[in-house]
Design an enzyme around this catalytic site. Structure first.
Site, PDB file in Angstrom:
ATOM      1  N   ASP A  34       4.342  22.043  43.928  1.00 43.85           N
ATOM      2  CA  ASP A  34       5.403  21.187  43.380  1.00 43.85           C
ATOM      3  C   ASP A  34       4.966  19.727  43.416  1.00 43.85           C
ATOM      4  OD1 ASP A  34       6.791  23.471  43.197  1.00 43.85           O
ATOM      5  OD2 ASP A  34       8.392  22.934  44.614  1.00 43.85           O
ATOM      6  N   GLU A  36       1.901  18.502  43.262  1.00 40.44           N
ATOM      7  CA  GLU A  36       0.937  18.216  42.191  1.00 40.44           C
ATOM      8  C   GLU A  36       1.651  18.118  40.838  1.00 40.44           C
ATOM      9  OE1 GLU A  36      -3.080  20.395  43.921  1.00 40.44           O
ATOM     10  OE2 GLU A  36      -1.405  21.620  43.218  1.00 40.44           O
ATOM     11  N   ASP A  38       4.751  17.158  40.366  1.00 37.72           N
ATOM     12  CA  ASP A  38       5.469  15.880  40.316  1.00 37.72           C
ATOM     13  C   ASP A  38       4.550  14.720  39.969  1.00 37.72           C
ATOM     14  OD1 ASP A  38       7.873  17.021  40.793  1.00 37.72           O
ATOM     15  OD2 ASP A  38       7.851  16.689  42.961  1.00 37.72           O
ATOM     16  N   SER A  83      30.293  40.211  19.601  1.00 39.05           N
ATOM     17  CA  SER A  83      30.306  40.741  20.960  1.00 39.05           C
ATOM     18  C   SER A  83      29.803  42.181  20.918  1.00 39.05           C
ATOM     19  CB  SER A  83      31.705  40.654  21.543  1.00 39.05           C
ATOM     20  OG  SER A  83      32.555  41.453  20.771  1.00 39.05           O
ATOM     21  N   LEU A  84      29.839  42.845  22.054  1.00 41.10           N
ATOM     22  CA  LEU A  84      29.323  44.212  22.125  1.00 41.10           C
ATOM     23  C   LEU A  84      30.434  45.175  22.503  1.00 41.10           C
ATOM     24  CD1 LEU A  84      26.006  43.789  24.131  1.00 41.10           C
ATOM     25  CD2 LEU A  84      26.238  44.339  21.721  1.00 41.10           C
ATOM     26  N   GLU A 113      18.280  46.751  28.529  1.00 39.32           N
ATOM     27  CA  GLU A 113      18.167  45.432  29.149  1.00 39.32           C
ATOM     28  C   GLU A 113      19.289  45.260  30.141  1.00 39.32           C
ATOM     29  OE1 GLU A 113      18.528  42.621  25.944  1.00 39.32           O
ATOM     30  OE2 GLU A 113      17.188  43.866  24.745  1.00 39.32           O
ATOM     31  N   LYS A 115      22.442  43.433  31.617  1.00 38.27           N
ATOM     32  CA  LYS A 115      23.467  42.586  31.026  1.00 38.27           C
ATOM     33  C   LYS A 115      23.721  41.456  32.014  1.00 38.27           C
ATOM     34  CE  LYS A 115      27.845  42.791  28.625  1.00 38.27           C
ATOM     35  NZ  LYS A 115      28.435  41.573  29.149  1.00 38.27           N
ATOM     36  N   ASP A 117      25.377  38.242  33.602  1.00 41.01           N
ATOM     37  CA  ASP A 117      26.757  37.767  33.623  1.00 41.01           C
ATOM     38  C   ASP A 117      26.769  36.250  33.705  1.00 41.01           C
ATOM     39  OD1 ASP A 117      29.449  37.904  33.634  1.00 41.01           O
ATOM     40  OD2 ASP A 117      29.653  38.577  35.705  1.00 41.01           O
ATOM     41  N   ARG A 136      28.780  29.975  22.379  1.00 43.00           N
ATOM     42  CA  ARG A 136      29.291  31.024  21.506  1.00 43.00           C
ATOM     43  C   ARG A 136      30.483  30.519  20.679  1.00 43.00           C
ATOM     44  NH1 ARG A 136      32.907  35.290  21.489  1.00 43.00           N
ATOM     45  NH2 ARG A 136      32.127  37.064  20.347  1.00 43.00           N
ATOM     46  N   GLU A 173      21.250  34.072  27.968  1.00 41.10           N
ATOM     47  CA  GLU A 173      22.377  33.884  28.872  1.00 41.10           C
ATOM     48  C   GLU A 173      21.996  32.816  29.883  1.00 41.10           C
ATOM     49  OE1 GLU A 173      24.760  35.801  27.826  1.00 41.10           O
ATOM     50  OE2 GLU A 173      26.232  36.017  29.450  1.00 41.10           O
ATOM     51  N   TYR A 225      17.423  37.321  25.190  1.00 44.27           N
ATOM     52  CA  TYR A 225      17.517  38.733  24.831  1.00 44.27           C
ATOM     53  C   TYR A 225      17.662  39.032  23.345  1.00 44.27           C
ATOM     54  CZ  TYR A 225      22.395  37.258  25.562  1.00 44.27           C
ATOM     55  OH  TYR A 225      23.566  36.569  25.556  1.00 44.27           O
ATOM     56  N   LYS A 312      28.950  49.028  31.325  1.00 41.74           N
ATOM     57  CA  LYS A 312      29.321  48.111  32.416  1.00 41.74           C
ATOM     58  C   LYS A 312      29.389  48.874  33.740  1.00 41.74           C
ATOM     59  CE  LYS A 312      31.549  44.436  31.691  1.00 41.74           C
ATOM     60  NZ  LYS A 312      32.395  43.749  30.804  1.00 41.74           N
ATOM     61  N   CYS A 406      61.268  34.004  57.573  1.00 42.58           N
ATOM     62  CA  CYS A 406      60.067  33.162  57.577  1.00 42.58           C
ATOM     63  C   CYS A 406      59.357  33.272  58.930  1.00 42.58           C
ATOM     64  CB  CYS A 406      60.449  31.712  57.295  1.00 42.58           C
ATOM     65  SG  CYS A 406      59.043  30.594  57.409  1.00 42.58           S
ATOM     66  N   CYS A 409      59.636  29.680  60.744  1.00 42.46           N
ATOM     67  CA  CYS A 409      60.872  29.037  61.207  1.00 42.46           C
ATOM     68  C   CYS A 409      62.041  30.013  61.293  1.00 42.46           C
ATOM     69  CB  CYS A 409      61.229  27.860  60.305  1.00 42.46           C
ATOM     70  SG  CYS A 409      61.744  28.389  58.661  1.00 42.46           S
ATOM     71  N   CYS A 424      60.436  30.380  51.506  1.00 38.83           N
ATOM     72  CA  CYS A 424      61.309  29.973  52.603  1.00 38.83           C
ATOM     73  C   CYS A 424      62.130  28.777  52.136  1.00 38.83           C
ATOM     74  CB  CYS A 424      60.464  29.598  53.809  1.00 38.83           C
ATOM     75  SG  CYS A 424      61.438  28.785  55.078  1.00 38.83           S
ATOM     76  N   CYS A 430      60.942  23.669  58.000  1.00 34.95           N
ATOM     77  CA  CYS A 430      59.885  24.662  58.179  1.00 34.95           C
ATOM     78  C   CYS A 430      58.536  23.924  58.310  1.00 34.95           C
ATOM     79  CB  CYS A 430      59.886  25.603  56.974  1.00 34.95           C
ATOM     80  SG  CYS A 430      58.645  26.876  57.068  1.00 34.95           S
TER      81      CYS A 430
HETATM   82  S1  IVH Z   1      22.868  41.302  23.066  1.00 35.84           S
HETATM   83  C1  IVH Z   1      24.566  41.628  18.856  1.00 35.84           C
HETATM   84  N1  IVH Z   1      21.809  41.487  25.443  1.00 35.84           N
HETATM   85  O1  IVH Z   1      27.027  40.024  26.748  1.00 35.84           O
HETATM   86  C2  IVH Z   1      24.050  41.664  20.242  1.00 35.84           C
HETATM   87  N2  IVH Z   1      23.927  40.438  25.270  1.00 35.84           N
HETATM   88  O2  IVH Z   1      29.254  41.541  25.529  1.00 35.84           O
HETATM   89  C3  IVH Z   1      24.453  40.490  21.034  1.00 35.84           C
HETATM   90  N3  IVH Z   1      24.787  39.575  27.390  1.00 35.84           N
HETATM   91  O3  IVH Z   1      27.780  37.787  24.151  1.00 35.84           O
HETATM   92  C4  IVH Z   1      24.276  40.473  22.466  1.00 35.84           C
HETATM   93  N4  IVH Z   1      23.091  40.192  28.643  1.00 35.84           N
HETATM   94  O4  IVH Z   1      26.727  36.882  26.306  1.00 35.84           O
HETATM   95  C5  IVH Z   1      22.857  41.063  24.742  1.00 35.84           C
HETATM   96  N5  IVH Z   1      20.700  41.666  27.486  1.00 35.84           N
HETATM   97  C6  IVH Z   1      21.747  41.259  26.780  1.00 35.84           C
HETATM   98  C7  IVH Z   1      22.831  40.584  27.383  1.00 35.84           C
HETATM   99  C8  IVH Z   1      23.908  40.189  26.582  1.00 35.84           C
HETATM  100  C9  IVH Z   1      24.271  39.580  28.631  1.00 35.84           C
HETATM  101  C10 IVH Z   1      26.126  39.010  27.054  1.00 35.84           C
HETATM  102  C11 IVH Z   1      26.129  38.076  25.870  1.00 35.84           C
HETATM  103  C12 IVH Z   1      27.014  38.726  24.855  1.00 35.84           C
HETATM  104  C13 IVH Z   1      27.851  39.625  25.689  1.00 35.84           C
HETATM  105  C14 IVH Z   1      28.309  40.809  24.863  1.00 35.84           C
END
Ligand code: IVH
Length: 669
Positions: A34, A36, A38, A83-84, A113, A115, A117, A136, A173, A225, A312, A406, A409, A424, A430
């Site tokens: 680190d 080096e 810097d 979304s998924l 992959e 997911k 959070d 998003r 993410e 991703y 999930k 309570c 009191c 209360c 109180c």
């Molecule tokens: S793919 C059309 N891959 O989960 C495909 N999403 O519920 C778009 N997320 O909005 C998403 N890990 O914020 C994808 N390996 C992953 C992910 C991922 C987390 C989140 C992402 C997305 C949400 C969908």
């Protein structure tokens, strides 16, 4: 050094530093210390300062974040952010596989992959340079958070590989490592700022901060991703992500190709336990069809792609014994039941207590003492009880009932119709409520008495030196100095601050009294109409409700407050101490000056922060909006206002008002 030499050296340093960034943040294989690193960064920074004309937005030095930032302008996503579909069961995952096989005749390769959070981000690169990062948003348009995203070290600002498409979008993410989250929350608790509920919330809060320096200090990371472009390098998702890794993007190596749904299920089961060893929160697995041609054939529903699904993981649960339930009385009188549990390990921390919310929750769970209960940590800090395992219940165990009186009191508790909580009603005597009222009285927006925190109030209370806020004005230095923890200096500061507080304006004194439903705004409205406390004390419900914004609920609360002799006595004692109970100045009631006005804040200000301006707008009845439109009443314009906003304002004829003018309008200058 000549400019031409500097240019050459700067280029060399940038390339070298970017390489080290990639080794450190993406490949996890640093080749220098680190220290080096810097040295290289400092040399680059020094050269850029000396030759500012050579500064570039994509230089690694920009990662620390500049002082100025533009507000979040919104831009349209080139490819909408969908979304998924979610599933929690193996069966539904098999259904997903079957649906796909119905459309696709050949063998399907899946990519699994983790997911992550966190907060999703979509970044556009043009000619190998980070061009724009959007959140998003609503899926169609997102907030421009480019300045903040540039401070994240695992995100390349410029790509070395010359073969990248002229323009592409990469999605990922943004995550806050758990360790960073814990440390941040510890600091926040110390500073009496509300802690974040979980790392996702902390990451989301951070990426929307207006100060990139703070963002830079929070050590965010990003996992990528999804690659999108008109000229993708490969014909399948897996190879495209591996290409992105070669280009310098932090593509997780947990990525796996699977030929059958069985292999997908193996991946899911492996990571169910293994993910706990990761420094980040993951909440599932995303399964995607790899072939782009097949993706196209499968297409999309209105909300999500048919070629991908999110499995999930269930929130982590543990079984433990319920030892007892205690009932806590908050500073406003609300009673909260808390379960005391046999300590149990859950998601890496020991759980001893869980909230039970209210009496309905206890009834719903049908809790008995010594029950074995299931506790769950649903991404929030405080765990909750989700059920009872009845097979462990002993025959003669006692049912847990909500208390009737309570615990502090002894007063009979009340639950108002339509409300979930018991409270209360003994607000005058109180103890936790008394302390709560004193805390409210001294708070910054009320009497503003410094040096008296929650702990000192507890101390004075336990020594019987104060029972109510009027007692504060009788405190003598001789009583305070002997107390442990209070030195001469802090005692003198406290007493000075108390005696100075008598100058507090009348409307703030009204607010400080803590009359139910009388917040800052109502207090100001009352002070404007009833210029002395005696006028207010003798006001009838009818006279009160005649005032705009005072409804029957507020009016009846005020009348019953003054009908209580003890309250009148407190007021008399305050008056005797010199506290102001009238005003000779014209008070402009709040909540009216900006009524019906929609205001956009833009640029950087000197007198207040943007957050404070937002509060001021709301306090005076206005509405804050982020984008300029035909409805905008005016723009509160600071320095460095965004060009696009300026142009839009001019085109729509929206006036610009500077901060001095604005403060004059609302009477806060
Ligand atoms: S793919 C059309 N891959 O989960 C495909 N999403 O519920 C778009 N997320 O909005 C998403 N890990 O914020 C994808 N390996 C992953 C992910 C991922 C987390 C989140 C992402 C997305 C949400 C969908």
């Amino acid at each position: 050094m000549k400019q031409s030499e500097a240019k050459e050296r700067i280029e060399k340093l940038r390339t070298e530093i970017e390489e080290h960034n990639n080794r450190y943040y993406v490949l996890n294989q640093p080749s220098i210390t680190d220290f080096e690193y810097d040295i290289l960064l400092n040399e680059l920074d020094a050269l850029e300062r000396k030759f500012p004309e050579l500064i570039s937005d994509s230089s690694p030095t920009r990662r620390v974040g500049s002082d100025i930032t533009d507000e979040f302008i919104q831009y349209e996503h080139k490819y909408p952010m969908l979304s998924l579909g979610n599933t929690y069961s193996e069966e539904e995952l098999r259904d997903f596989d079957t649906r796909i096989k119905k459309v696709i005749a050949e063998a399907v390769e899946y990519v699994c992959e983790l997911k992550f959070d966190g907060v999703s981000v979509s970044i556009t690169y043009r000619d190998g340079v980070l061009f724009r990062a959007l959140t998003r948003g609503d899926g169609t348009r997102g907030d421009d958070v480019t300045t903040n995203v540039k401070t994240i070290r695992s995100i390349p600002l410029r790509l070395q590989d010359k073969s990248v498409p002229a323009e592409f979008v990469i999605r990922g993410e943004i995550m806050m490592p758990r360790a960073v989250f814990n440390k941040l929350n510890e600091e926040r608790i110390k500073l009496e700022i509300l802690p974040f509920a979980n790392p996702r919330n902390a990451a989301a809060g951070t990426i929307k901060l207006l100060d990139p320096k703070t963002v830079a200090s929070r050590s965010l990371e990003c996992f990528f991703y999804f690659l999108l472009s008109e000229e993708l390098p490969c014909n399948n998702h897996y190879d495209n992500l591996k290409k992105a890794l070669e280009w310098g993007f932090n593509v997780p190596d947990s990525l796996k190709r699977c030929q059958t749904i069985e292999e997908v299920l193996e991946f899911i089961s492996y990571w169910d336990s293994e993910r706990k060893n990761l420094p980040f929160d993951t909440d599932g697995v995303v399964v995607k069809v790899s072939s782009l041609k097949m993706q196209q054939e499968l297409g999309f529903t209105a909300k999500s792609p048919r070629w991908a699904i999110a499995y999930k993981y269930k929130a982590e649960e543990a079984l433990t014994r319920l030892l007892s339930v205690t009932f806590q009385v908050g500073r406003t009188g609300t009673v909260t039941p808390v379960a005391n549990l046999e300590p149990v390990l859950l998601s890496g921390s020991t759980v001893k207590r869980a909230t039970l919310h209210n009496s309905d929750q206890i009834e719903l769970l049908g809790l008995h003492l010594n029950d074995m209960v299931r506790v769950e940590k649903g991404g929030e800090i405080i765990p909750k009880i989700t059920g009872v395992d009845h097979s462990f219940r002993s025959e003669n165990s006692t049912k847990i009932n909500f208390i009737t009186n309570c615990p502090e009191c002894g007063t009979l508790l009340i639950r108002n119709e339509g409300e979930a909580n018991h409270f209360c009603p003994n607000y005058l005597h109180c103890p936790p409520q008394l302390k709560g009222r004193i805390e409210h009285f001294i708070s910054r927006k009320a009497m503003g008495i410094d040096g008296l925190g929650e702990e000192t109030i507890d101390l004075l209370f336990s020594k019987n030196l104060i029972r109510n806020f009027a007692d504060l004005y009788d405190l003598k230095s001789g009583q305070l100095v002997p107390l442990e923890r209070l030195g001469d200096k802090s005692v003198s500061n406290i007493l000075k601050s108390i005696s100075k507080s008598v100058e507090t304006p009348y409307q703030r004194v009204l607010f400080a009294l803590g009359i139910r439903h009388v917040g800052e705004t109502v207090a100001k409205t009352l002070a404007a109409k009833f210029r002395t406390i005696d006028e207010l004390i003798s006001a009838t419900t009818d006279q009160l409700t005649e005032v705009a914004e005072i409804g029957p609920k507020i009016a009846s609360s005020i009348v019953s407050y003054f009908a209580d002799g003890e309250n009148i006595q407190l007021i008399e004692r305050l008056r005797y101490a010199g506290v102001k109970f009238n005003t000779d100045k014209e008070i402009i009631p709040e909540g009216t000056t900006l009524n019906g006005k929609t205001i956009v804040i833009s640029g950087v200000f000197l007198k207040h922060s943007r957050e404070e301006y937002k509060e001021l707008i709301e306090k005076h009845g206005g509405k804050n909006s982020s984008s300029v439109s035909g409805n905008t009443s005016f723009i509160l314009a600071g320095e460095n206002m965004g060009e696009s906003k300026k142009e839009k304002a001019a085109a729509l004829g929206v006036p610009l008002i500077d901060e001095n003018e604005f403060l004059q309008i609302i009477g806060e200058d």
